[in-house]
Design an enzyme around this catalytic site. Structure first.
Site: not given
Ligand code: BES
Ligand code: ZN
Length: 460
Positions: A91, A156
């Site tokens: 997603d 996710e």
């Molecule tokens: N890939 C990201 C996580 C991430 C962002 C890791 C920056 C390292 C650096 C992931 O897809 C993401 O954006 N996760 C969300 C999770 C949330 C919706 C619970 C986030 O971090 O905002």
């Molecule tokens: Zn991600």
């Protein structure tokens, strides 16, 4: 395993892999948008098709109350070989503001070294790295160096709301020795790194209601509280001017950085001037007493993500609005419990809210942070694999983003998680013109191919 033939296959197919990736990137699998629900499903079907095509077995789409989870496995490496669970997400985030994209978000475009599309870095490109590594091994060796289970979810970006239950219900199927996740970034261009820490999250919504209807601000202004003003006053009381969060008890469970960690952080090749220039800001803002890198990855935060209320159209309308609202999220550090923080936030907002308005606080979603140990055989194997894929020894970093399921893998499956990501911090994840560096895409495929091989050397 014959790694030379595998890397030869990867290098020969560089262009084909990129062409194939485009198909994946064309599917608008925005998990938060109801109108994209069927696109998200189409994407799950695409993922399951890919899994079958590359040679995974028992490929299945699992329904959830939300978007489907796709699973596939290859367990013929041998009982003496470790089992690796690969996790990623298909997603993507919404694309607004659309007018700031140079080319449309779901029409992948190659410019220079990069491929531009929503999801290219986060996380379709990185999921594809695994698919193509697995495919290359299977094409050349007709088997994999380790047993592999692949779990790709579609929620996710909305907090993996149905994933914990799926893991709990399918513990046997998901049982593994290691988990590998490619959904993080490396430190910088030509500076490969492995992430060993992620932040958690508590995402809240505050809704403020004043009078029972919009009022003429001339007739009522000054006598009746304005929900937009009241909300602004509330938000201002959540964090002081030195970046310290003022919610009672907020810092109670924060694990402070150790002197050793702070020393390691200070060695990272970070250029603050360049960072500011890249963002076109004249000054940085953050918690006093911490460096920029510490603030952005190892300290908790509180940020307003969106705010609404009153007249937003062109020109002026003299109105005292009835309602206002804000989305406020807090990035948490490992050991801070999202549910506890939600409660502290709610109690504090209630405490500081003026009686002149009604305030409702809702929790949207949350997730735990995570730390992965640096001294483990799986981490040593990751370092070796990155060295072979990138020709350089990787650094260790912590990142400020969240992947809620990492903590769940650690606690529910009791498996060590390795965050082996190939994005870059300036690839515009979650914003217009998201892109993925194609050199890193290629080196990522090589690194993962090596990683599977390195893991097979660990004695069970
Ligand atoms: N890939 C990201 C996580 C991430 C962002 C890791 C920056 C390292 C650096 C992931 O897809 C993401 O954006 N996760 C969300 C999770 C949330 C919706 C619970 C986030 O971090 O905002
Ligand atoms: Zn991600």
């Amino acid at each position: 395993m014959k790694m030379e033939a595998v890397t030869g296959y990867i290098n020969k197919n560089e262009k084909n892999f990129v062409e194939e990736l485009k198909e994946f990137l064309r599917i608008p699998s925005i998990s938060t948008n109801l109108e994209n629900k069927s696109d998200v499903r189409k994407c799950a079907e695409y993922v399951s098709g890919q899994m079958e095509k590359i040679g995974l077995e028992n490929v299945k789409i699992f329904e959830t109350p939300g978007h489907p989870i796709v699973y596939g496995e290859y367990l013929k490496a041998g009982k003496d070989k470790p089992t690796v669970l690969v996790y990623g997400h298909y997603d993507v985030q919404p694309v607004d503001p659309l007018n700031l994209w140079t080319t449309p978000p779901f029409e992948p475009d190659i410019r220079g070294d990069n491929i531009y599309a929503r999801g290219s870095a986060d996380d379709k490109g990185q999921v594809f790295i695994h698919f193509k590594s697995i495919q290359s091994h299977l094409e050349i060796n007709k088997t994999l160096p380790v047993n592999v289970k692949v779990l790709i979810e579609g929620e996710e970006e909305i907090g993996s709301i149905n994933l914990d239950k799926f893991i709990e219900d399918n513990k046997e199927m998901l049982k593994c020795d290691y988990v590998v996740v490619s959904d993080t970034s490396m430190f910088d261009h030509e500076v490969p790194s492995i992430c060993y820490g992620l932040r958690g999250l508590a995402y809240m919504q505050v809704e403020v209601t004043g009078p029972n209807r919009d009022l003429h601000s001339g007739s009522f202004g000054g006598a009746v509280d304005n929900p937009v003003n009241a909300l602004a006053r509330i938000i201002c009381k959540l964090k002081d001017e030195k970046g310290k969060i003022l919610i009672d008890g907020f810092y109670d469970d924060v694990l402070n950085l150790t002197p050793k960690e702070r020393e390691e952080y200070s060695k990272l090749p970070f250029d603050e001037k360049k960072y500011m220039k890249g963002l076109e800001v004249d000054e940085l803002f953050g918690e006093e007493g911490y460096t920029t890198l510490e603030r952005a990855s190892a300290r908790p935060t509180l940020d307003c993500n969106g705010i609404w209320g009153g007249f937003q159209g062109e020109g002026a309308k003299t109105v005292l609005p009835s309602k206002a609202g804000a989305k406020i999220s807090m990035r948490l550090v490992p050991n801070q419990d999202p549910q506890k923080i939600e409660k502290l936030f709610t109690d504090f907002v209630k405490k500081i809210s003026p009686k002149s308005v009604k305030v409702e606080v809702k929790s949207l979603h949350g997730g735990n942070g995570a730390i992965t140990p640096l001294d483990s055989p799986a981490m040593d194997a990751a370092v070796e694999a990155m060295k072979k894929g990138f020709g350089k020894t990787p650094l260790f970093t912590r990142e400020g983003g969240s992947i809620p399921v990492v903590n769940s893998f650690q606690t529910l499956l009791n498996a060590p998680v390795i965050l082996l990501g190939f994005g870059l911090p300036d690839e515009n994840a979650h914003s217009p013109d998201e892109h993925l560096n194609l050199k890193n895409f290629q080196r990522g495929i090589l690194s993962i191919a090596h990683y599977l091989n390195e893991l097979s050397k660990i004695k069970k």
